[in-house]
Structures are given as C-alpha cells and as structure tokens.
Design a protein around this motif. Structure first.
Motif, PDB file in Angstrom:
ATOM      1  N   LEU A  31       3.383  28.604  23.960  1.00  0.00           N
ATOM      2  CA  LEU A  31       4.037  29.503  24.913  1.00  0.00           C
ATOM      3  C   LEU A  31       5.342  28.905  25.441  1.00  0.00           C
ATOM      4  CD1 LEU A  31       1.212  31.074  27.111  1.00  0.00           C
ATOM      5  CD2 LEU A  31       3.115  32.307  26.034  1.00  0.00           C
ATOM      6  N   ALA A  32       5.333  27.612  25.734  1.00  0.00           N
ATOM      7  CA  ALA A  32       6.524  26.967  26.292  1.00  0.00           C
ATOM      8  C   ALA A  32       7.689  26.955  25.314  1.00  0.00           C
ATOM      9  CB  ALA A  32       6.188  25.536  26.714  1.00  0.00           C
ATOM     10  N   THR A  33       7.403  27.013  24.010  1.00  0.00           N
ATOM     11  CA  THR A  33       8.482  26.949  23.016  1.00  0.00           C
ATOM     12  C   THR A  33       9.132  28.305  22.735  1.00  0.00           C
ATOM     13  OG1 THR A  33       7.100  27.374  21.041  1.00  0.00           O
ATOM     14  CG2 THR A  33       7.233  25.089  21.854  1.00  0.00           C
ATOM     15  N   LEU A  34       8.479  29.401  23.088  1.00  0.00           N
ATOM     16  CA  LEU A  34       8.940  30.704  22.613  1.00  0.00           C
ATOM     17  C   LEU A  34      10.278  31.163  23.203  1.00  0.00           C
ATOM     18  CD1 LEU A  34       5.518  32.582  22.358  1.00  0.00           C
ATOM     19  CD2 LEU A  34       6.860  31.534  20.529  1.00  0.00           C
ATOM     20  N   PRO A  35      10.533  31.072  24.514  1.00  0.00           N
ATOM     21  CA  PRO A  35      11.845  31.522  25.019  1.00  0.00           C
ATOM     22  C   PRO A  35      13.023  30.790  24.388  1.00  0.00           C
ATOM     23  CG  PRO A  35      10.265  31.353  26.816  1.00  0.00           C
ATOM     24  CD  PRO A  35       9.606  30.733  25.626  1.00  0.00           C
ATOM     25  N   PRO A  36      13.010  29.435  24.313  1.00  0.00           N
ATOM     26  CA  PRO A  36      14.157  28.788  23.663  1.00  0.00           C
ATOM     27  C   PRO A  36      14.265  29.089  22.168  1.00  0.00           C
ATOM     28  CG  PRO A  36      12.484  27.161  24.252  1.00  0.00           C
ATOM     29  CD  PRO A  36      12.091  28.435  24.908  1.00  0.00           C
ATOM     30  N   GLN A  37      13.125  29.353  21.511  1.00  0.00           N
ATOM     31  CA  GLN A  37      13.185  29.761  20.103  1.00  0.00           C
ATOM     32  C   GLN A  37      13.952  31.069  19.937  1.00  0.00           C
ATOM     33  OE1 GLN A  37       9.847  29.649  17.217  1.00  0.00           O
ATOM     34  NE2 GLN A  37       8.675  28.764  18.902  1.00  0.00           N
ATOM     35  N   ILE A  38      13.647  32.031  20.791  1.00  0.00           N
ATOM     36  CA  ILE A  38      14.311  33.336  20.705  1.00  0.00           C
ATOM     37  C   ILE A  38      15.827  33.174  20.766  1.00  0.00           C
ATOM     38  CG2 ILE A  38      14.676  35.527  21.913  1.00  0.00           C
ATOM     39  CD1 ILE A  38      11.707  35.382  22.765  1.00  0.00           C
ATOM     40  N   LEU A  39      16.295  32.340  21.711  1.00  0.00           N
ATOM     41  CA  LEU A  39      17.736  32.148  21.891  1.00  0.00           C
ATOM     42  C   LEU A  39      18.352  31.384  20.716  1.00  0.00           C
ATOM     43  CD1 LEU A  39      17.768  31.235  25.691  1.00  0.00           C
ATOM     44  CD2 LEU A  39      18.353  33.425  24.647  1.00  0.00           C
ATOM     45  N   ALA A  40      17.723  30.271  20.319  1.00  0.00           N
ATOM     46  CA  ALA A  40      18.310  29.411  19.289  1.00  0.00           C
ATOM     47  C   ALA A  40      18.356  30.106  17.933  1.00  0.00           C
ATOM     48  CB  ALA A  40      17.527  28.104  19.187  1.00  0.00           C
ATOM     49  N   LEU A  41      17.257  30.745  17.529  1.00  0.00           N
ATOM     50  CA  LEU A  41      17.207  31.342  16.197  1.00  0.00           C
ATOM     51  C   LEU A  41      18.049  32.612  16.125  1.00  0.00           C
ATOM     52  CD1 LEU A  41      13.451  30.705  15.354  1.00  0.00           C
ATOM     53  CD2 LEU A  41      15.451  29.558  14.378  1.00  0.00           C
ATOM     54  N   GLY A  42      18.017  33.433  17.179  1.00  0.00           N
ATOM     55  CA  GLY A  42      18.850  34.630  17.177  1.00  0.00           C
ATOM     56  C   GLY A  42      20.323  34.288  17.045  1.00  0.00           C
ATOM     57  N   ALA A  43      20.752  33.262  17.785  1.00  0.00           N
ATOM     58  CA  ALA A  43      22.155  32.844  17.711  1.00  0.00           C
ATOM     59  C   ALA A  43      22.487  32.248  16.344  1.00  0.00           C
ATOM     60  CB  ALA A  43      22.450  31.821  18.810  1.00  0.00           C
ATOM     61  N   ALA A  44      21.540  31.532  15.748  1.00  0.00           N
ATOM     62  CA  ALA A  44      21.773  30.909  14.436  1.00  0.00           C
ATOM     63  C   ALA A  44      22.065  31.951  13.372  1.00  0.00           C
ATOM     64  CB  ALA A  44      20.573  30.065  14.032  1.00  0.00           C
TER      65      ALA A  44
ATOM     66  N   PRO B 212      22.305  38.943   8.101  1.00  0.00           N
ATOM     67  CA  PRO B 212      22.202  38.297   9.415  1.00  0.00           C
ATOM     68  C   PRO B 212      21.549  39.153  10.489  1.00  0.00           C
ATOM     69  CG  PRO B 212      24.339  37.856   8.447  1.00  0.00           C
ATOM     70  CD  PRO B 212      23.686  38.874   7.570  1.00  0.00           C
ATOM     71  N   ALA B 213      21.946  40.413  10.604  1.00  0.00           N
ATOM     72  CA  ALA B 213      21.369  41.280  11.635  1.00  0.00           C
ATOM     73  C   ALA B 213      19.884  41.505  11.390  1.00  0.00           C
ATOM     74  CB  ALA B 213      22.110  42.619  11.663  1.00  0.00           C
ATOM     75  N   SER B 214      19.484  41.590  10.137  1.00  0.00           N
ATOM     76  CA  SER B 214      18.073  41.777   9.806  1.00  0.00           C
ATOM     77  C   SER B 214      17.249  40.561  10.225  1.00  0.00           C
ATOM     78  CB  SER B 214      17.915  42.013   8.304  1.00  0.00           C
ATOM     79  OG  SER B 214      18.671  43.122   7.873  1.00  0.00           O
ATOM     80  N   LEU B 215      17.751  39.361   9.943  1.00  0.00           N
ATOM     81  CA  LEU B 215      17.045  38.135  10.315  1.00  0.00           C
ATOM     82  C   LEU B 215      16.918  38.011  11.828  1.00  0.00           C
ATOM     83  CD1 LEU B 215      18.715  35.582   7.849  1.00  0.00           C
ATOM     84  CD2 LEU B 215      16.573  36.833   7.541  1.00  0.00           C
ATOM     85  N   ALA B 216      18.005  38.256  12.542  1.00  0.00           N
ATOM     86  CA  ALA B 216      17.991  38.123  14.002  1.00  0.00           C
ATOM     87  C   ALA B 216      17.047  39.139  14.635  1.00  0.00           C
ATOM     88  CB  ALA B 216      19.400  38.292  14.558  1.00  0.00           C
ATOM     89  N   THR B 217      17.033  40.363  14.127  1.00  0.00           N
ATOM     90  CA  THR B 217      16.175  41.411  14.697  1.00  0.00           C
ATOM     91  C   THR B 217      14.698  41.080  14.516  1.00  0.00           C
ATOM     92  OG1 THR B 217      17.850  43.112  14.291  1.00  0.00           O
ATOM     93  CG2 THR B 217      15.566  43.847  14.558  1.00  0.00           C
ATOM     94  N   VAL B 218      14.313  40.734  13.299  1.00  0.00           N
ATOM     95  CA  VAL B 218      12.893  40.450  13.029  1.00  0.00           C
ATOM     96  C   VAL B 218      12.435  39.225  13.796  1.00  0.00           C
ATOM     97  CG1 VAL B 218      11.247  39.771  11.239  1.00  0.00           C
ATOM     98  CG2 VAL B 218      12.909  41.585  10.782  1.00  0.00           C
ATOM     99  N   SER B 219      13.252  38.173  13.843  1.00  0.00           N
ATOM    100  CA  SER B 219      12.880  36.960  14.562  1.00  0.00           C
ATOM    101  C   SER B 219      12.690  37.227  16.055  1.00  0.00           C
ATOM    102  CB  SER B 219      13.950  35.886  14.355  1.00  0.00           C
ATOM    103  OG  SER B 219      13.646  34.720  15.078  1.00  0.00           O
ATOM    104  N   THR B 220      13.629  37.933  16.666  1.00  0.00           N
ATOM    105  CA  THR B 220      13.570  38.181  18.109  1.00  0.00           C
ATOM    106  C   THR B 220      12.373  39.057  18.479  1.00  0.00           C
ATOM    107  OG1 THR B 220      15.978  37.976  18.282  1.00  0.00           O
ATOM    108  CG2 THR B 220      14.842  39.128  20.069  1.00  0.00           C
ATOM    109  N   VAL B 221      12.159  40.128  17.741  1.00  0.00           N
ATOM    110  CA  VAL B 221      11.038  41.018  18.037  1.00  0.00           C
ATOM    111  C   VAL B 221       9.708  40.286  17.857  1.00  0.00           C
ATOM    112  CG1 VAL B 221       9.813  43.087  17.267  1.00  0.00           C
ATOM    113  CG2 VAL B 221      12.305  43.131  17.494  1.00  0.00           C
ATOM    114  N   ALA B 222       9.569  39.513  16.771  1.00  0.00           N
ATOM    115  CA  ALA B 222       8.309  38.812  16.501  1.00  0.00           C
ATOM    116  C   ALA B 222       7.991  37.793  17.592  1.00  0.00           C
ATOM    117  CB  ALA B 222       8.377  38.133  15.136  1.00  0.00           C
TER     118      ALA B 222
END
Length: 433
Positions: A311-324, A399-409
């Motif tokens: 749980l603690a890792t999920l918010p920073p994951q959303i930001l880092a991977l979406g931006a990547a 890129p948009a496809s990767l960011a969308t699926v990662s953020t929603v998941a």
C-alpha cells in the motif's frame, strides 16, 4: 503411509535450495520476457500489429500457464516437487528453443503456449517447498530471494538478451536438417538450451523437502475452494488487489523495449543495458527490501505486513510510472522507470508470502496456483492486450496507452488493498491458531 517430519532442515541447505529455485525462476523469466526485447524484428518479419504483439507477450503464454497451474498445484501438494520442477524446466526450455524454428505467427503463438505449460509447474512446487523449509518469521526473506529470480531474469533478459540480439543479427549458424538460423531465431534457440544443464543440477543435488502434512491428509480441490470462500474477503483482496498492481509491474518488462525503440530511437544494445539496470538492479533491490521489511514488521506483530508495505508504494508508483511513459526525454524515462520498478518490485516476494500465510500447509500449492491464475491473467494476459488495443484503436500511440493502463491499475489496487487490509490481517491470525 508417507511420513511427516517434525523438524525443519538445516537452514544452510535450505538456503542452497532457495538459490537453486531462484536460478530456475530467473531462467523461466528470461525465457518468458526475452520475446519482448526481440519484438521489433519479429513484428517486421511477420507483419504484426500491436494487438498481435500483445497476444504473443501476454495471452499466448498466459492461456496454458493459468489453466494448468491448478493441476500442477495439486501435484505439488501430493507428489515429489523436485521432479515436477525438473520436468517443467526441461519442457519450457525446449519450447523456447523451438520458438526459433517456427514458420509464422501461429507457430510462435503455440510455442509461447508450451512455454506456459512448462513454467506452470515451477512456482506452486517451489513455494510449497520453501514454506516447508523455513519458519514463518524467516519466510518473507526466503521467498523474496526466490522471487528475485523475476527481476534478475528480467534484467538478464534485457542485458544479455540485448547483446544476444545484436550478435545474432549479424551471425548465422547452420542447423543440421534445418539450414541457416540467424537473428531473433538464433537468440531464442540459444537461450532455450540454457535450461538443460540446470535441470540436471536440480535432479542431482536438490532433495525433496520434508512435508508438514501427510500426503493422504491433503484435501481435495473442493475443500481448497471452500476454505477460500470462508475467507473470501481476505483472498479476494489479495488476489484482485495484488493482481491490479501486477498489471502495472509487467509493463516495463513487456513494453518498455518497444517504447524506447519507437519513441526514443534507442538501439537494442542500449535498450538492453538500460533495462538490465532498471529491472535487474532496481528490481532486485526492491524485492529484497520488501522481504526484509516484511519480516521485521512481522516480528513486531504486524501479521499483514506485506499488505501494508505494498500500500505504501502505490501512490509514488502512480506518479513515477505515469511520468515515465509520457516523458519525451530518454534519460528521464530511464530514471523514472528505475524508481517505479524499485517500488513495484517490493511486491515481488510479498505476494507469495501473503498467500503462504493465508493458506493452510496442505493447500499451499493449489492456493498459489489459483493466485497465479488470477494475477497472470490480469498482468500478462489482460494488461498487454488492453495496451495493444488502446494503442491500435484509441490513442494511436503507445505512450498514452501505457500511462493509462498503469495509472488505472495502480489506483484500483490501492482502493482494494486499503479496504481489505483488515480482513487479510484477521485471516492470517486465524490461520496461525
């Protein structure tokens, strides 16, 4: 009448077994994700779209991996687990080698399915073995060592695979009865054959672990399902919550090579080196960090420590991977993917640890197989296919496809794990009593 040992084996030999199983897992993941590094020459040769690529890197492997996981999990609860692992290792290695000999998309899809058949034997048997060799307060780190095979295998697939791909692109080898083999085909053949010496080492040096339950006391699949239904809130939280997180975790392994090649113009060798660091180094650090922190929290009385860490890792994951995925700067992409992979890999060993803590000893193999069925369908099946469909038919860009699926998941994972964390804690405590 099978006997049950009341004592666990010496920890020194137990860690040797874990290292052997980790190497097998590493090789399985190398065979599983190597195709993602070779996807561009395969796509060119066969004229494939992103939806077909999604089938090759996802559902082509997932279909039989998930279907056969449950019977292999049952075999892990009842039969010699060492022999089951060796049989699967030989099978998936030959299927990977055979991928280099196919004539078209259909043949390659079949070989991917056969890789899934072989690899379906490994984790249910390996995790059941590890759980019978370590006490609960040491289980998290032991399973994290085994689970580090994922990131090491992925890292080697990207680094070694990148070198193999470049070498194979300018090399041809004559195969008797076949002719010249070169390029991605040669890379598949060589990597596939690596599993055969390891199978021999496992067969000759790894002993079957003493079981904590007698084989004749192992319940049927119906009782396994009934047990899960009695703790439905806990099992569904772990299976679906972790599964959504796994969707995002697989994206760098399966789609980052295509992203870096298409959007940033990187060569296979450059991609391999970058992803070897991202997956192999950052991923390994995440897996081992997660296991060590989970054991420390468990010794302090947090029965559901794995859930809390994820749980603690999920918010920073959303930001880092979406931006990547959306960044236009290649260096920034690599740095953000490294951070995101470190955070997502903390889940690596904790998912199996959680399932082993939830399931009674006589059901661990099948519980793990059912878990793998759910998360592999989500992570390697649904995730890559949805990304391909979005890229081909909605966004018209990767890129948009990767960011969308990662953020929603990851957002769904956070919601599910937050509201289900109490049920998981109660179920683990009840299983210990």
């Amino acid at each position: 009448m099978s006997s049950v040992s009341g004592e666990r084996p010496a920890l020194g030999y137990s860690y040797y077994v874990v290292i052997l199983l980790m190497v097998a897992y590493m090789l399985s993941f190398l065979d599983r994700v190597l195709i993602s590094l070779l996807v561009e020459p395969i796509r060119t040769e066969f004229g494939l779209g992103d939806t077909q690529i999604g089938l090759l890197v996802g559902f082509g492997f997932v279909l039989f991996y998930t279907i056969l996981g449950i019977p292999f999990g049952s075999a892990a609860d009842r039969t010699n687990r060492r022999n089951l692992i060796v049989l699967g290792l030989v099978g998936w290695s030959l299927a990977t080698a055979g991928s280099g000999l196919v004539a078209g998309f259909g043949g390659l899809l079949l070989m991917r399915a056969l890789v899934g058949v072989g690899e379906a034997t490994l984790s249910p048997a390996a995790l059941s073995t590890i759980a019978d060799r370590f006490p609960p307060e040491r289980l998290g780190f032991a399973i994290s060592i085994y689970s580090s095979g994922v990131v090491l295998g992925g890292g080697i697939a990207m680094g070694f695979g990148g070198m193999i791909a470049e070498w194979a692109a300018r090399t041809s080898v004559a195969i008797p009865g076949w002719g010249l083999l070169e390029g991605w085909r040669l890379a598949m053949l060589l990597v596939g054959l690596l599993g055969l010496p390891l199978a021999l080492l496992l067969l000759t040096t790894m002993r079957e672990a003493p079981r904590s339950t007698r084989r004749e006391d192992v319940p049927g699949l119906g009782e396994v399902i009934a047990t899960m239904r009695r703790q439905a809130a806990a099992f569904s939280t772990v299976f679906v919550g972790y599964g959504c997180s796994v969707i995002s975790a697989y994206i760098p392994l399966l789609w980052a090579p295509a992203l870096l090649a298409r959007e940033h113009g990187m060569a296979p060798g450059e991609i391999g080196l970058a992803l070897a660091v991202i997956v192999g180094v950052c991923g390994l650090a995440g897996v081992l960090t997660g296991g060590a922190l989970s054991d420390r929290l468990a010794r302090r009385g947090y029965a559901h420590a794995p859930i809390l860490l994820v749980l603690a890792t999920l918010p920073p994951q959303i930001l880092a991977l979406g931006a990547a995925y959306l960044s236009e700067d290649a260096r920034q992409v690599v740095i953000l993917l490294g951070l995101g992979t470190f955070l997502s890999s903390i889940l690596g060993g904790l998912q199996a640890t959680t399932v082993q803590l939830l399931a009674p000893p006589s059901m661990r193999g099948r519980a793990m197989a059912i878990y793998l069925l759910v998360v592999t369908i989500l992570g390697m099946g649904l995730g890559p296919l949805v990304i391909g469909l979005l890229s081909d038919h909605v966004f018209g860009a990767l890129p948009a496809s990767l960011a969308t699926v990662s953020t929603v998941a990851l957002t769904l994972a956070a919601i599910i794990l937050w509201f289900g964390r109490g049920a998981v804690e109660r179920a683990i405590i009840a299983n210990r009593s």
